[in-house]
Design a protein around this motif. Structure first.
Motif, mmCIF file in Angstrom:
data_model
loop_
_atom_site.group_PDB
_atom_site.id
_atom_site.type_symbol
_atom_site.label_atom_id
_atom_site.label_comp_id
_atom_site.label_asym_id
_atom_site.label_seq_id
_atom_site.Cartn_x
_atom_site.Cartn_y
_atom_site.Cartn_z
ATOM 1 N N UNK A 130 2.288 4.764 -28.666
ATOM 2 C CA UNK A 130 2.256 6.418 -28.638
ATOM 3 C C UNK A 130 2.643 7.411 -29.585
ATOM 4 N N UNK A 136 9.908 18.816 -23.864
ATOM 5 C CA UNK A 136 9.900 19.606 -23.560
ATOM 6 C C UNK A 136 11.097 18.430 -21.922
ATOM 7 N N UNK A 184 -0.913 8.477 -34.593
ATOM 8 C CA UNK A 184 -0.815 9.631 -33.754
ATOM 9 C C UNK A 184 1.140 9.724 -32.757
ATOM 10 N N UNK A 185 0.971 11.023 -32.317
ATOM 11 C CA UNK A 185 2.396 11.466 -31.670
ATOM 12 C C UNK A 185 2.162 12.377 -30.554
ATOM 13 N N UNK A 186 2.705 11.748 -29.247
ATOM 14 C CA UNK A 186 3.025 12.037 -28.097
ATOM 15 C C UNK A 186 3.771 13.444 -27.984
ATOM 16 N N UNK A 187 3.346 14.724 -27.438
ATOM 17 C CA UNK A 187 3.700 15.612 -27.663
ATOM 18 C C UNK A 187 4.903 16.087 -25.893
ATOM 19 N N UNK A 188 4.384 16.908 -25.584
ATOM 20 C CA UNK A 188 5.081 16.925 -23.881
ATOM 21 C C UNK A 188 4.392 16.711 -23.225
ATOM 22 N N UNK A 189 5.359 17.065 -22.338
ATOM 23 C CA UNK A 189 5.174 16.303 -20.784
ATOM 24 C C UNK A 189 4.018 17.060 -20.079
ATOM 25 N N UNK A 190 3.219 16.502 -20.346
ATOM 26 C CA UNK A 190 2.676 18.017 -19.290
ATOM 27 C C UNK A 190 2.200 17.970 -17.554
ATOM 28 N N UNK A 239 2.709 15.888 -14.759
ATOM 29 C CA UNK A 239 2.801 13.931 -13.640
ATOM 30 C C UNK A 239 1.441 14.046 -12.914
ATOM 31 N N UNK A 274 0.766 9.946 -15.968
ATOM 32 C CA UNK A 274 1.935 10.984 -16.171
ATOM 33 C C UNK A 274 0.990 10.768 -17.628
ATOM 34 N N UNK A 299 0.428 13.358 -21.320
ATOM 35 C CA UNK A 299 1.096 13.370 -22.883
ATOM 36 C C UNK A 299 0.290 14.273 -23.319
ATOM 37 N N UNK A 350 -5.253 4.913 -30.528
ATOM 38 C CA UNK A 350 -5.303 3.889 -29.394
ATOM 39 C C UNK A 350 -5.471 2.423 -29.239
ATOM 40 N N UNK A 393 0.318 -0.104 -20.808
ATOM 41 C CA UNK A 393 1.725 0.627 -21.067
ATOM 42 C C UNK A 393 2.959 0.759 -20.494
ATOM 43 N N UNK A 423 -0.461 4.317 -15.680
ATOM 44 C CA UNK A 423 -1.594 4.461 -16.392
ATOM 45 C C UNK A 423 -1.405 6.074 -17.234
ATOM 46 N N UNK A 424 -1.509 6.214 -17.996
ATOM 47 C CA UNK A 424 -1.770 7.244 -18.936
ATOM 48 C C UNK A 424 -2.754 8.193 -20.189
ATOM 49 N N UNK A 481 -3.777 11.087 -22.058
ATOM 50 C CA UNK A 481 -3.421 11.936 -23.399
ATOM 51 C C UNK A 481 -4.551 13.577 -22.819
#
Lengths: 139, 139
Positions: A27, A52, B1-7, B9, B82, B84, B96, B124, B128-129, B131
């Motif tokens: 990730x 965040x 790739x880099x995950x950013x904010x936890x948009x 849940x 979740x 991201x 991915x 993961x 279940x992720x 994006x």
């Protein structure tokens, strides 16, 4: 009582080491803290920072860890709880009880060094909810 | 790739109406948006705002909803996924796949109007992720 920030999502795992690889290599998470033990709670934890919020990786610590049962049902791990910040943990605990929710145990010091409580999933639509007092110096 | 904010849940529920009561009356959430249908995904959703992120309440929509199976296993609901944020969904999907993860379907428009993909929980740690491409004008 009013919930504040989504402090973290707790994710149970049979191996923090393996989960760190997933978050880092797959990730692309760039800030992953060192893991540490929380003996009173029977868990070893590791925080993955997002811009965040955080993911809290949780591994069983010791025979009596509450995470064993979760991992029996979900051997590869999974979402374990959601943690919301509150201004005062004692006010929050009293409020939850007054509204008829089941608070699991007394307030105790959590992974971020401030007191936390857990509210039973039966009162929260099947979600185990952690309420955590906001660290005084944070944010 | 880099995950950013936890948009957000994603929390599955048999009844958004009941879950809204829990978040509003029990937890004291103050900003809860109107629910709306997402027919292509077979879900009805409702966002609960927190100062830094969101809870997405998800109710089954139609017979073929992917949420039915989840609710069979978890009748009172529970943590479903979740989400991201990523800068570019096509870059993320390609990355991915290149790393051997199973992407479920092609990018499609998600609840926030930008394209999303889902990555299989087996890659993961049982989670279940989702994006989601960061909305251009947001943040």
């Amino acid at each position: 009582m009013m919930i504040g920030r989504l402090n973290h999502v707790g994710v149970a795992t049979p191996s923090i080491e393996e989960s760190v690889k997933t978050y880092r290599d797959l990730l692309g998470a760039t800030k992953i803290h060192d893991a540490f033990d929380l003996p009173p709670q029977g868990v070893r934890v590791c925080f993955v920072d997002l811009p965040n919020s955080q993911i809290e990786l949780i591994e069983p610590l010791g025979e009596a860890s509450p995470i064993h049962k979760f991992l029996e049902k979900n051997p590869s791990g999974g979402q374990h709880h959601v943690c919301f910040e509150v201004a005062d943990i004692h006010v929050a605990a009293a409020d939850m009880k007054e509204k008829g929710a089941t608070v699991l145990g007394e307030p105790r010091i959590g992974a971020h060094g401030t007191p936390v409580i857990f509210v039973h999933p039966k009162n929260m639509g099947g979600v185990l909810v952690e309420l955590m007092e906001t660290p005084k110096a944070a944010h």
